[in-house]
Design a protein around this motif. Structure first.
Motif, PDB file in Angstrom:
ATOM      1  N   ILE A 191       0.833  -1.203   0.000  1.00 43.45           N
ATOM      2  CA  ILE A 191       0.000   0.000   0.000  1.00 43.45           C
ATOM      3  C   ILE A 191       0.866   1.250   0.000  1.00 43.45           C
ATOM      4  O   ILE A 191       0.554   2.246  -0.665  1.00 43.45           O
ATOM      5  N   SER A 192       1.989   1.211   0.722  1.00 43.09           N
ATOM      6  CA  SER A 192       2.916   2.340   0.715  1.00 43.09           C
ATOM      7  C   SER A 192       3.459   2.589  -0.689  1.00 43.09           C
ATOM      8  O   SER A 192       3.528   3.732  -1.155  1.00 43.09           O
ATOM      9  N   GLN A 193       3.830   1.516  -1.387  1.00 46.84           N
ATOM     10  CA  GLN A 193       4.330   1.658  -2.758  1.00 46.84           C
ATOM     11  C   GLN A 193       3.249   2.200  -3.690  1.00 46.84           C
ATOM     12  O   GLN A 193       3.515   3.044  -4.554  1.00 46.84           O
ATOM     13  N   ILE A 194       2.015   1.733  -3.506  1.00 39.10           N
ATOM     14  CA  ILE A 194       0.894   2.223  -4.323  1.00 39.10           C
ATOM     15  C   ILE A 194       0.709   3.713  -4.098  1.00 39.10           C
ATOM     16  O   ILE A 194       0.526   4.493  -5.033  1.00 39.10           O
ATOM     17  N   SER A 195       0.754   4.129  -2.822  1.00 38.15           N
ATOM     18  CA  SER A 195       0.558   5.540  -2.489  1.00 38.15           C
ATOM     19  C   SER A 195       1.619   6.422  -3.137  1.00 38.15           C
ATOM     20  O   SER A 195       1.316   7.481  -3.704  1.00 38.15           O
ATOM     21  N   ILE A 196       2.878   5.989  -3.083  1.00 29.48           N
ATOM     22  CA  ILE A 196       3.974   6.762  -3.676  1.00 29.48           C
ATOM     23  C   ILE A 196       3.789   6.896  -5.185  1.00 29.48           C
ATOM     24  O   ILE A 196       3.939   7.985  -5.748  1.00 29.48           O
ATOM     25  N   LYS A 197       3.428   5.791  -5.821  1.00 25.87           N
ATOM     26  CA  LYS A 197       3.261   5.825  -7.280  1.00 25.87           C
ATOM     27  C   LYS A 197       2.064   6.698  -7.663  1.00 25.87           C
ATOM     28  O   LYS A 197       2.130   7.447  -8.642  1.00 25.87           O
ATOM     29  N   LEU A 198       0.972   6.642  -6.903  1.00 25.25           N
ATOM     30  CA  LEU A 198      -0.210   7.450  -7.211  1.00 25.25           C
ATOM     31  C   LEU A 198       0.071   8.938  -7.092  1.00 25.25           C
ATOM     32  O   LEU A 198      -0.457   9.747  -7.859  1.00 25.25           O
ATOM     33  N   ARG A 199       0.912   9.311  -6.122  1.00 23.79           N
ATOM     34  CA  ARG A 199       1.203  10.741  -5.926  1.00 23.79           C
ATOM     35  C   ARG A 199       1.891  11.345  -7.146  1.00 23.79           C
ATOM     36  O   ARG A 199       1.742  12.534  -7.423  1.00 23.79           O
ATOM     37  N   ALA A 200       2.612  10.523  -7.883  1.00 25.07           N
ATOM     38  CA  ALA A 200       3.247  11.015  -9.107  1.00 25.07           C
ATOM     39  C   ALA A 200       2.216  11.418 -10.155  1.00 25.07           C
ATOM     40  O   ALA A 200       2.515  12.184 -11.075  1.00 25.07           O
ATOM     41  N   TYR A 201       0.995  10.897 -10.007  1.00 30.96           N
ATOM     42  CA  TYR A 201      -0.099  11.241 -10.931  1.00 30.96           C
ATOM     43  C   TYR A 201      -1.129  12.151 -10.261  1.00 30.96           C
ATOM     44  O   TYR A 201      -2.244  12.305 -10.748  1.00 30.96           O
ATOM     45  N   ASP A 202      -0.738  12.737  -9.115  1.00 32.82           N
ATOM     46  CA  ASP A 202      -1.587  13.670  -8.370  1.00 32.82           C
ATOM     47  C   ASP A 202      -2.842  13.004  -7.808  1.00 32.82           C
ATOM     48  O   ASP A 202      -3.897  13.617  -7.693  1.00 32.82           O
ATOM     49  N   TYR A 203      -2.725  11.727  -7.434  1.00 37.74           N
ATOM     50  CA  TYR A 203      -3.803  11.033  -6.728  1.00 37.74           C
ATOM     51  C   TYR A 203      -3.340  10.714  -5.309  1.00 37.74           C
ATOM     52  O   TYR A 203      -2.145  10.549  -5.058  1.00 37.74           O
ATOM     53  N   HIS A 204      -4.305  10.614  -4.411  1.00 35.36           N
ATOM     54  CA  HIS A 204      -4.004  10.357  -3.004  1.00 35.36           C
ATOM     55  C   HIS A 204      -4.807   9.164  -2.514  1.00 35.36           C
ATOM     56  O   HIS A 204      -5.959   8.976  -2.916  1.00 35.36           O
ATOM     57  N   LEU A 205      -4.174   8.368  -1.639  1.00 40.81           N
ATOM     58  CA  LEU A 205      -4.778   7.122  -1.193  1.00 40.81           C
ATOM     59  C   LEU A 205      -5.612   7.324   0.065  1.00 40.81           C
ATOM     60  O   LEU A 205      -5.215   8.029   0.992  1.00 40.81           O
ATOM     61  N   PHE A 206      -6.757   6.675   0.082  1.00 40.69           N
ATOM     62  CA  PHE A 206      -7.726   6.729   1.172  1.00 40.69           C
ATOM     63  C   PHE A 206      -7.888   5.286   1.653  1.00 40.69           C
ATOM     64  O   PHE A 206      -8.467   4.457   0.960  1.00 40.69           O
TER      65      PHE A 206
END
Length: 350
Positions: free
Chosen positions: A84-99
């Protein structure tokens, strides 16, 4: 009107800087049609006032948020928390945030979590499903929210999914132990509602059967039985008598508790008991004890694949569903070996 708990608004910033609410909104979005001086001035005043963007209000205007929900049972497992941490980091590169919505195995929580995710108008969902999560998946699909299933599938899946080849993983475990001469096994099971457990167990049984070993020589302990024994500190009640020479365990977090107990009580690994597990946590946490474990190769990243699938689904909702099954391998760290010539006869050391 009471000011208690009132958020700073665009109107407050407008009053403080003298620009219109529309100009303030554009400046906070870095609209390049405004001068850099105007943008800097408005953003500084917004910072001074403690302004925080209202995501819900923005979503009402735009029709979407930059929030992605992940719904999971067990975030305490480092295998999942790291993913989940890796997913969150990758999503932030596309301006998305994990909930993150975590049920901790609460039976009805997933439906409540879905209701919460829908109310926040999330742009997509990652779901770690159970076999019987069909209704939850149907609700997501009926609300036209991009969805990716991670680590396992439902019984009748028609959504994007990324998971490891759990059947092959179980087969590799059985093949390794059979080749080392083991004929009596203890299998520490995962939850029966978890597809990975079923596939790993079936793969393991097939491997030892192919090696000419009677599958009745496998003693399986249920997920609940082992979890309770660990929680209440009485692993001896399920691990003894040691009428087996090898242990196959559903995941590393469970295995470490069992291995530490056996080591503490005088058993040698692998000289007395061989142990093989799944997830290979030492890849992320090298301070853990060596443990032979099965997981995807280093260049096959489940988190990256999951994000790529979700971004594709959000961009192209009509694309055919894609099922990505990652290969697995044994990370050999020396906790399996040839079967002892004489079975170890040991008792609990007080």
């Amino acid at each position: 009107m009471s000011q208690t708990n009132r958020r700073v608004t665009l109107k407050d910033i407008s009053n403080a800087c003298g620009y219109s609410v529309n100009t303030v909104s554009r400046a906070l979005r870095n609209d390049n049609r405004l001068s850099q001086e105007t943008i800097a001035k408005i953003q500084q005043i917004a910072d001074d006032l403690g302004y925080m963007r209202n995501i819900m209000a923005s979503s009402l205007r735009s029709g979407h948020t930059n929030l992605i929900a992940v719904i999971i049972e067990d975030i305490q497992n480092p295998h999942y928390s790291e993913m989940i941490s890796q997913i969150s980091i990758k999503l932030r590169a596309y301006d998305y945030h994990l909930f993150i919505l975590c049920s901790q195995f609460e039976e009805d929580y997933v439906e409540n979590a879905l209701s919460l995710a829908l109310s926040y108008n999330v742009s997509g969902i990652f779901l770690f499903p159970k076999i019987d999560s069909t209704r939850d998946v149907d609700i997501i699909n009926q609300n036209h929210i991009p969805l990716v299933l991670i680590d396992r599938e439902t019984e009748k899946n028609s959504n994007d999914v990324v998971r490891c080849d759990d059947y092959q993983g179980g087969y590799l475990a059985g093949q390794r132990l059979a080749s080392e001469g083991h004929r009596r096994f203890l299998f520490l099971a995962g939850p029966q509602t978890n597809q990975s457990q079923i596939l790993r167990y079936n793969g393991f049984l097939q491997a030892i059967s192919d090696a000419g070993i009677d599958t009745n020589q496998v003693r399986m302990l249920s997920h609940t039985l082992v979890a309770d024994a660990i929680y209440y500190g009485n692993l001896e009640s399920v691990l003894f008598p040691v009428d087996y020479t090898a242990i196959v365990s559903f995941n590393d977090t469970r295995t470490y508790s069992v291995m530490n107990f056996l080591l503490k009580n005088g058993y040698r690994v692998p000289e007395d008991i061989s142990i093989i597990s799944f997830d290979y946590l030492r890849q992320m946490q090298p301070y853990l004890l060596p443990l032979t474990s099965i997981s995807a190769p280093p260049d096959k990243n489940m988190a990256d694949t999951a994000v790529e699938l979700l971004l594709r689904r959000m961009t192209n909702p009509e694309a055919p569903a894609e099922s990505v099954i990652l290969p697995v391998m044994i990370y050999d760290e020396g906790t399996t070996g040839t079967v002892p010539t004489l079975d170890a006869k040991k008792t609990v050391i007080s």
